[in-house]
Write an enzyme that holds these catalytic residues in place. Structure first.
Site, PDB file in Angstrom:
ATOM      1  N   ILE A 196      34.690   3.088  24.564  1.00  0.00           N
ATOM      2  CA  ILE A 196      34.210   3.661  25.830  1.00  0.00           C
ATOM      3  C   ILE A 196      33.090   4.670  25.577  1.00  0.00           C
ATOM      4  O   ILE A 196      32.051   4.638  26.246  1.00  0.00           O
ATOM      5  CB  ILE A 196      35.376   4.276  26.624  1.00  0.00           C
ATOM      6  CG1 ILE A 196      36.291   3.154  27.135  1.00  0.00           C
ATOM      7  CG2 ILE A 196      34.867   5.146  27.778  1.00  0.00           C
ATOM      8  CD1 ILE A 196      37.585   3.625  27.758  1.00  0.00           C
ATOM      9  N   ILE A 255      29.766   2.847  24.688  1.00  0.00           N
ATOM     10  CA  ILE A 255      29.087   2.215  25.826  1.00  0.00           C
ATOM     11  C   ILE A 255      28.648   3.254  26.854  1.00  0.00           C
ATOM     12  O   ILE A 255      27.558   3.158  27.417  1.00  0.00           O
ATOM     13  CB  ILE A 255      29.997   1.140  26.477  1.00  0.00           C
ATOM     14  CG1 ILE A 255      30.360   0.047  25.471  1.00  0.00           C
ATOM     15  CG2 ILE A 255      29.352   0.564  27.727  1.00  0.00           C
ATOM     16  CD1 ILE A 255      29.178  -0.613  24.775  1.00  0.00           C
ATOM     17  N   GLU A 256      29.462   4.252  27.098  1.00  0.00           N
ATOM     18  CA  GLU A 256      29.142   5.255  28.120  1.00  0.00           C
ATOM     19  C   GLU A 256      27.957   6.139  27.732  1.00  0.00           C
ATOM     20  O   GLU A 256      27.075   6.375  28.542  1.00  0.00           O
ATOM     21  CB  GLU A 256      30.359   6.139  28.410  1.00  0.00           C
ATOM     22  CG  GLU A 256      31.472   5.446  29.168  1.00  0.00           C
ATOM     23  CD  GLU A 256      31.156   5.220  30.636  1.00  0.00           C
ATOM     24  OE1 GLU A 256      30.118   5.688  31.140  1.00  0.00           O
ATOM     25  OE2 GLU A 256      31.969   4.562  31.295  1.00  0.00           O
ATOM     26  N   SER A 257      27.960   6.663  26.492  1.00  0.00           N
ATOM     27  CA  SER A 257      26.956   7.670  26.131  1.00  0.00           C
ATOM     28  C   SER A 257      26.293   7.447  24.786  1.00  0.00           C
ATOM     29  O   SER A 257      25.423   8.228  24.409  1.00  0.00           O
ATOM     30  CB  SER A 257      27.615   9.051  26.104  1.00  0.00           C
ATOM     31  OG  SER A 257      28.564   9.109  25.038  1.00  0.00           O
TER      32      SER A 257
END
Length: 199
Positions: free
Chosen positions: A64, A67-69
């Site tokens: 996560i 992909i997020e940051s």
């Protein structure tokens, strides 16, 4: 014919403003630049600790964050999500995050939110990820994964590195002998550390 924008820093006030902005930005990102590769190790350490605390797999949390940051603690999305796990300000506040750019607080808040989603959707990976990306209301409105291209791509990207249909939570049970000589079983690590006899 092309148009060119030229900014002139002629006045003293503008130079002071520019210097002030530079100093502010340096104060915000400077320490992170000095740490360099140590930041990734620090993030991994936090992920391992928080994953154990909330009984989730570190690989899911890392997927996560990637992909997020892309492991940028200063990341801000066009929609206003911030930090490593891209928390919206309201979500951050709901989970007690005071400094959204602090890696520990952001990860802890994001994992607590993720854990609630795992409970809500009985661990169904696709629904958990859809709700994390598009929000619980969108999942409710569409009765499942919202047909948003961004959300569908998001789920595919996460599942490229975390390809499990169900997110299982692991509850670690600690067994110890307390100070009175009793055998105790608990899933609370802090209680275990505080009350075992060898302290």
């Amino acid at each position: 014919m092309s148009t060119r924008l030229v900014v002139m820093w002629g006045s003293k006030e503008k130079r002071l403003l520019g210097a002030g902005l530079f100093i502010l930005i340096w104060l915000m990102i400077g320490p992170g630049l000095e740490a360099g590769s140590n930041l990734r190790a620090e993030i991994d350490s936090i992920v391992q600790e928080v994953a154990q605390k909330y009984s989730l797999e570190p690989s899911l949390i890392h997927s996560i964050i990637k992909i997020e940051s892309n492991y940028d603690p200063w990341a801000i999305s066009p929609k206003g999500a911030m930090g490593l796990m891209q928390l919206m300000p309201a979500t951050a506040a709901q989970y007690g995050v005071k400094n959204i750019f602090d890696p520990r607080e952001n990860i802890e808040g994001g994992v607590r939110y993720l854990k609630d989603l795992v409970r809500l959707y009985q661990g169904q990976t696709d629904l958990v990820l859809a709700a994390y990306n598009a929000g619980q209301e969108a999942v409710k409105r569409f009765g499942g994964i919202p047909p948003y291209p961004e959300t569908i791509k998001y789920i595919e990207k996460i599942k490229a590195s975390y390809d499990k249909p169900v997110i299982k939570t692991r509850t670690k049970i600690y067994k110890f002998v307390d100070k009175k000589g009793r055998v105790v079983f608990t899933n609370d690590r802090q209680y275990y550390l505080k009350n075992r006899r060898d302290n």
